[in-house]
Design a protein around this motif. Sequence first.
Motif, PDB file in Angstrom:
ATOM      1  N   THR A 109       0.742  -1.197   0.081  1.00 31.42           N
ATOM      2  CA  THR A 109      -0.027  -0.009  -0.036  1.00 31.42           C
ATOM      3  C   THR A 109       0.961   1.376   0.120  1.00 31.42           C
ATOM      4  N   ALA A 152     -13.159  -0.510  -3.448  1.00 33.50           N
ATOM      5  CA  ALA A 152     -11.633  -0.718  -4.176  1.00 33.50           C
ATOM      6  C   ALA A 152     -10.591  -1.749  -3.560  1.00 33.50           C
ATOM      7  N   THR A 153     -10.383  -1.598  -2.275  1.00 31.57           N
ATOM      8  CA  THR A 153      -9.693  -2.531  -1.782  1.00 31.57           C
ATOM      9  C   THR A 153      -9.949  -3.806  -1.553  1.00 31.57           C
ATOM     10  N   ARG A 156      -9.185  -5.052  -5.087  1.00 34.26           N
ATOM     11  CA  ARG A 156      -7.584  -5.629  -5.239  1.00 34.26           C
ATOM     12  C   ARG A 156      -7.421  -6.617  -4.568  1.00 34.26           C
ATOM     13  N   ALA A 159      -8.638  -9.457  -6.608  1.00 35.17           N
ATOM     14  CA  ALA A 159      -7.800  -9.734  -7.959  1.00 35.17           C
ATOM     15  C   ALA A 159      -6.419 -10.362  -7.436  1.00 35.17           C
ATOM     16  N   TRP A 160      -5.800 -10.024  -6.377  1.00 36.88           N
ATOM     17  CA  TRP A 160      -4.565 -10.840  -6.014  1.00 36.88           C
ATOM     18  C   TRP A 160      -4.583 -12.211  -5.982  1.00 36.88           C
TER      19      TRP A 160
END
Length: 193
Positions: A109, A152-153, A156, A159-160
């Motif tokens: 981050t 959004a977090t 993310r 997606a990881w």
Amino acid sequence: MGMDATELAHGLFRILETGAPALAAEVVHEDFRNREAAVSPTACALPGPAGVLASSAWMRSAFSDLRFPVLGIAHNDEQVWLRLRMQGRQTGPFVRFRDGALDQAIPPTGRDIDFEQIHVLDLRDGKVVGHEAVRDDMTMLGQLGIFPPSPATALRMLAWRVTGKAARAAEDVTTKAAEAAAGLHRENPGQSH
């Protein structure tokens, strides 16, 4: 001449900050056990200096400029109690484990962390033989922007996982921790303990 209780406590956290094998051999008892290793790579649960060196590699892989300034310390002949802050910047993935498997990978981050912890160290034969902690992980996760998660977090982090980045990050930090436990260092590949 051995270290006193206060020096041992400061030494243990200096090892976490630096990954210094010589200091680990001086401070950490061969029977050392870390109760907090359950969320770490498996090498962090190894007894003795190896487990502490693995924990250092795990934490330093996620947080650059890692520091543990001590706010208060008390001790007797068998235990040391510390109140300290964990500080650093998350420049690498912070990977947490459960039963030796990937539980959560927080992508880098770039954010700073600075939160309090309380640690209890058991002493024996002039060295640290045990560790347990009370950490304010919710504050840390909030500082990283993970809790409460924004959409959004959450996307993310998902997606990881879906792209395999989380699994690769877990493999990488597991390897780093195992190498540190074996006395190997990426900076000095030929050095062994």
